[in-house]
Design an enzyme around this catalytic site. Sequence first.
Site, PDB file in Angstrom:
ATOM      1  N   SER A   1       0.844  -1.216   0.000  1.00 42.54           N
ATOM      2  CA  SER A   1       0.000   0.000   0.000  1.00 42.54           C
ATOM      3  C   SER A   1       0.869   1.253   0.000  1.00 42.54           C
ATOM      4  O   SER A   1       1.997   1.252   0.485  1.00 42.54           O
ATOM      5  CB  SER A   1      -0.890   0.019   1.236  1.00 42.54           C
ATOM      6  OG  SER A   1      -1.582  -1.197   1.348  1.00 42.54           O
TER       7      SER A   1
ATOM      8  N   GLU B   1      -0.791 -16.601   1.578  1.00 40.87           N
ATOM      9  CA  GLU B   1      -1.021 -16.054   2.909  1.00 40.87           C
ATOM     10  C   GLU B   1      -2.359 -16.472   3.486  1.00 40.87           C
ATOM     11  O   GLU B   1      -2.580 -16.377   4.677  1.00 40.87           O
ATOM     12  CB  GLU B   1      -0.976 -14.515   2.778  1.00 40.87           C
ATOM     13  CG  GLU B   1      -1.035 -13.738   4.066  1.00 40.87           C
ATOM     14  CD  GLU B   1      -1.340 -12.251   3.823  1.00 40.87           C
ATOM     15  OE1 GLU B   1      -1.771 -11.883   2.726  1.00 40.87           O
ATOM     16  OE2 GLU B   1      -1.149 -11.479   4.762  1.00 40.87           O
TER      17      GLU B   1
ATOM     18  N   GLU C   1     -14.970  -5.484   0.585  1.00 41.81           N
ATOM     19  CA  GLU C   1     -15.518  -5.235  -0.765  1.00 41.81           C
ATOM     20  C   GLU C   1     -14.612  -5.870  -1.827  1.00 41.81           C
ATOM     21  O   GLU C   1     -15.110  -6.448  -2.808  1.00 41.81           O
ATOM     22  CB  GLU C   1     -15.648  -3.728  -1.047  1.00 41.81           C
ATOM     23  CG  GLU C   1     -16.762  -3.030  -0.291  1.00 41.81           C
ATOM     24  CD  GLU C   1     -16.379  -2.680   1.148  1.00 41.81           C
ATOM     25  OE1 GLU C   1     -15.186  -2.841   1.519  1.00 41.81           O
ATOM     26  OE2 GLU C   1     -17.266  -2.257   1.908  1.00 41.81           O
TER      27      GLU C   1
HETATM   28  C1  LIG Z   1      -4.340  -3.339  10.334  1.00 42.37           C
HETATM   29  C2  LIG Z   1      -3.858  -3.122   8.940  1.00 42.37           C
HETATM   30  C3  LIG Z   1      -2.634  -3.623   8.568  1.00 42.37           C
HETATM   31  C4  LIG Z   1      -2.136  -3.396   7.277  1.00 42.37           C
HETATM   32  N1  LIG Z   1      -0.884  -3.855   6.955  1.00 42.37           N
HETATM   33  C5  LIG Z   1      -0.377  -3.591   5.741  1.00 42.37           C
HETATM   34  C6  LIG Z   1       0.970  -3.994   5.425  1.00 42.37           C
HETATM   35  O1  LIG Z   1       1.689  -4.549   6.255  1.00 42.37           O
HETATM   36  N2  LIG Z   1       1.451  -3.683   4.203  1.00 42.37           N
HETATM   37  C7  LIG Z   1       0.692  -3.056   3.244  1.00 42.37           C
HETATM   38  O2  LIG Z   1       1.180  -2.859   2.140  1.00 42.37           O
HETATM   39  N3  LIG Z   1      -0.578  -2.643   3.527  1.00 42.37           N
HETATM   40  C8  LIG Z   1      -1.118  -2.894   4.756  1.00 42.37           C
HETATM   41  N4  LIG Z   1      -2.385  -2.467   5.063  1.00 42.37           N
HETATM   42  C9  LIG Z   1      -3.122  -1.668   4.088  1.00 42.37           C
HETATM   43  C10 LIG Z   1      -4.264  -2.414   3.452  1.00 42.37           C
HETATM   44  O3  LIG Z   1      -3.776  -3.365   2.538  1.00 42.37           O
HETATM   45  C11 LIG Z   1      -5.137  -1.336   2.784  1.00 42.37           C
HETATM   46  O4  LIG Z   1      -5.739  -0.602   3.838  1.00 42.37           O
HETATM   47  C12 LIG Z   1      -6.185  -1.931   1.892  1.00 42.37           C
HETATM   48  O5  LIG Z   1      -5.622  -2.521   0.759  1.00 42.37           O
HETATM   49  C13 LIG Z   1      -7.232  -0.864   1.469  1.00 42.37           C
HETATM   50  O6  LIG Z   1      -6.624   0.258   0.932  1.00 42.37           O
HETATM   51  P1  LIG Z   1      -6.994   1.723   1.463  1.00 42.37           P
HETATM   52  O7  LIG Z   1      -6.864   1.713   2.957  1.00 42.37           O
HETATM   53  O8  LIG Z   1      -6.159   2.683   0.688  1.00 42.37           O
HETATM   54  O9  LIG Z   1      -8.526   1.905   1.125  1.00 42.37           O
HETATM   55  P2  LIG Z   1      -9.147   2.263  -0.306  1.00 42.37           P
HETATM   56  O10 LIG Z   1      -8.584   1.346  -1.334  1.00 42.37           O
HETATM   57  O11 LIG Z   1      -9.001   3.729  -0.522  1.00 42.37           O
HETATM   58  O12 LIG Z   1     -10.657   1.899  -0.080  1.00 42.37           O
HETATM   59  C14 LIG Z   1     -11.583   2.768   0.592  1.00 42.37           C
HETATM   60  C15 LIG Z   1     -12.935   2.097   0.562  1.00 42.37           C
HETATM   61  O13 LIG Z   1     -13.393   1.953  -0.794  1.00 42.37           O
HETATM   62  C16 LIG Z   1     -13.696   0.596  -1.070  1.00 42.37           C
HETATM   63  N5  LIG Z   1     -13.302   0.227  -2.434  1.00 42.37           N
HETATM   64  C17 LIG Z   1     -12.135   0.547  -3.057  1.00 42.37           C
HETATM   65  N6  LIG Z   1     -12.097  -0.003  -4.285  1.00 42.37           N
HETATM   66  C18 LIG Z   1     -13.256  -0.681  -4.454  1.00 42.37           C
HETATM   67  C19 LIG Z   1     -13.795  -1.460  -5.506  1.00 42.37           C
HETATM   68  N7  LIG Z   1     -13.128  -1.669  -6.652  1.00 42.37           N
HETATM   69  N8  LIG Z   1     -15.026  -2.027  -5.335  1.00 42.37           N
HETATM   70  C20 LIG Z   1     -15.715  -1.828  -4.163  1.00 42.37           C
HETATM   71  N9  LIG Z   1     -15.235  -1.088  -3.130  1.00 42.37           N
HETATM   72  C21 LIG Z   1     -14.028  -0.530  -3.264  1.00 42.37           C
HETATM   73  C22 LIG Z   1     -12.860  -0.203  -0.082  1.00 42.37           C
HETATM   74  O14 LIG Z   1     -13.401  -1.485   0.150  1.00 42.37           O
HETATM   75  C23 LIG Z   1     -12.912   0.686   1.161  1.00 42.37           C
HETATM   76  O15 LIG Z   1     -14.084   0.458   1.886  1.00 42.37           O
HETATM   77  C24 LIG Z   1      -2.906  -2.681   6.340  1.00 42.37           C
HETATM   78  C25 LIG Z   1      -4.166  -2.188   6.716  1.00 42.37           C
HETATM   79  C26 LIG Z   1      -4.638  -2.388   7.992  1.00 42.37           C
HETATM   80  C27 LIG Z   1      -5.988  -1.856   8.361  1.00 42.37           C
END
Ligand SMILES: Cc1cc2nc3c(=O)[nH]c(=O)nc-3n(C[C@H](O)[C@H](O)[C@H](O)COP(=O)(O)OP(=O)(O)OC[C@H]3O[C@@H](n4cnc5c(N)ncnc54)[C@H](O)[C@@H]3O)c2cc1C
Length: 389
Positions: free
Chosen positions: A129, A243, A374
């Site tokens: 991310s 994973e 989602e």
């Molecule tokens: C506790 C925790 C640990 C994590 N650890 C890591 C890690 O170690 N390394 C790493 O790289 N990342 C990590 N992450 C990040 C995680 O992978 C991202 O939070 C996740 O991929 C979602 O991205 P975002 O937070 O940018 O949300 P966004 O992608 O911006 O999404 C926002 C909202 O929109 C919805 N949405 C987005 N696209 C779509 C779609 N196409 N269809 C329907 N709904 C959609 C999502 O479901 C969400 O509800 C971690 C996150 C958490 C909470």
Amino acid sequence: MDFNFTPQQIHFREELREFLRDEVPVEKQEVFGLLTEEQYQFGREINLKLAERNWLTIGWPEEHGGGGKGPIEQGILAEDLGYWRVPKSQSIGLGIVGPAIMVFGTQDQKDRYLGPIARAEVEYCQGFSEPNVGSDLASLELRAERDGDEYVLNGSKMFTSYAFHADYMYLLARTDHDAQKHRGISMFIADLKTPGISLTPLPYINGEMAAQTHFDDVRLPLSCLIGEENRGWYHAMTTLDFERSGLWRYANVRRVFDDFVEFCQASAPDGGQPLAEHPLVRHQMAQRRLGMETWKLLCWNVAWMQSSGAVPNSEASVAFLYGSEERLRFAEMAMELLGPYATLRHGSPLAPLLGNIEGIHREAMHLHGAGTTEIHRNIIAQRGLGMPR
Ligand SMILES: Cc1cc2nc3c(=O)[nH]c(=O)nc-3n(C[C@H](O)[C@H](O)[C@H](O)COP(=O)(O)OP(=O)(O)OC[C@H]3O[C@@H](n4cnc5c(N)ncnc54)[C@H](O)[C@@H]3O)c2cc1C
């Protein structure tokens, strides 16, 4: 269909449980929503002891320092470590990086990286991310530009769990800006001590201190590229499925559920009649038991597919998504049944189950890690049901 383990697998599980009974007293077990430094170090110590017995990577091939068994034995290990609430460490190295290197790494990379993971000597974090990129991972912006026999990285990674404990980051970076977005990404391993890498602390709701990881003219030798240049997206999608059997995560929650059943039979938070005397409580608990059993079977289905040589894909998303929602359903039910007592944190003498109910509720509310609900629904609809994007 045979749901039984072989006699050898049962024997392994009995030996493992004996080990865990001796080595993991209740006061050292992880409490949900509270990963202290002491607990983290304890988790590492246990992993070193498991590695000494050649159990930590029991499912890996012997040539890579493993025990030569398979995903079922690795699943037994994950389930029992989760159930005994051994604080989590090493999971990214063991669960994703090791298998990725076995599939895509050169012989030199296998020799360099796999042994230290199997011996529990190193910790990895995952750099996928970014500040502007989460679910739409293929739009990532961290640049890796070739300069002679090095790549130069600039940009940043967001939500890096375990960054402060990790030695290496396994990451995706853009190596071709002109190609279609999925086709210009490569996979790397970066030593976090490399000059130009820095961390900004990022506290999570679950009590963990994660980080934003910055890359400022970071120079990595070509030997840090894993697999083919510009094929990193496809490599990553394959390795993400490694994973996702999710047995550790299931068992971690199951232990709190089982403890909560005992609690309801013996007591009420206000000292009145035991909670289990109420029909409503009994019915709600029975319903959650259905959920827990279903979650367990979905996880074992993934492990079983892996052991049969199949690559779980939508099945892994089914197990993961079901688990995320079941964890939340259980946490919300426990909160409701215990009333204000449920909100007491670890450390309060009145906190039921050492504060695990408050902690699991806090942790269950985040539905983003390892793909949001989602996104997993999208995967199930597209790859599992053949529906359009
Ligand atoms: C506790 C925790 C640990 C994590 N650890 C890591 C890690 O170690 N390394 C790493 O790289 N990342 C990590 N992450 C990040 C995680 O992978 C991202 O939070 C996740 O991929 C979602 O991205 P975002 O937070 O940018 O949300 P966004 O992608 O911006 O999404 C926002 C909202 O929109 C919805 N949405 C987005 N696209 C779509 C779609 N196409 N269809 C329907 N709904 C959609 C999502 O479901 C969400 O509800 C971690 C996150 C958490 C909470």
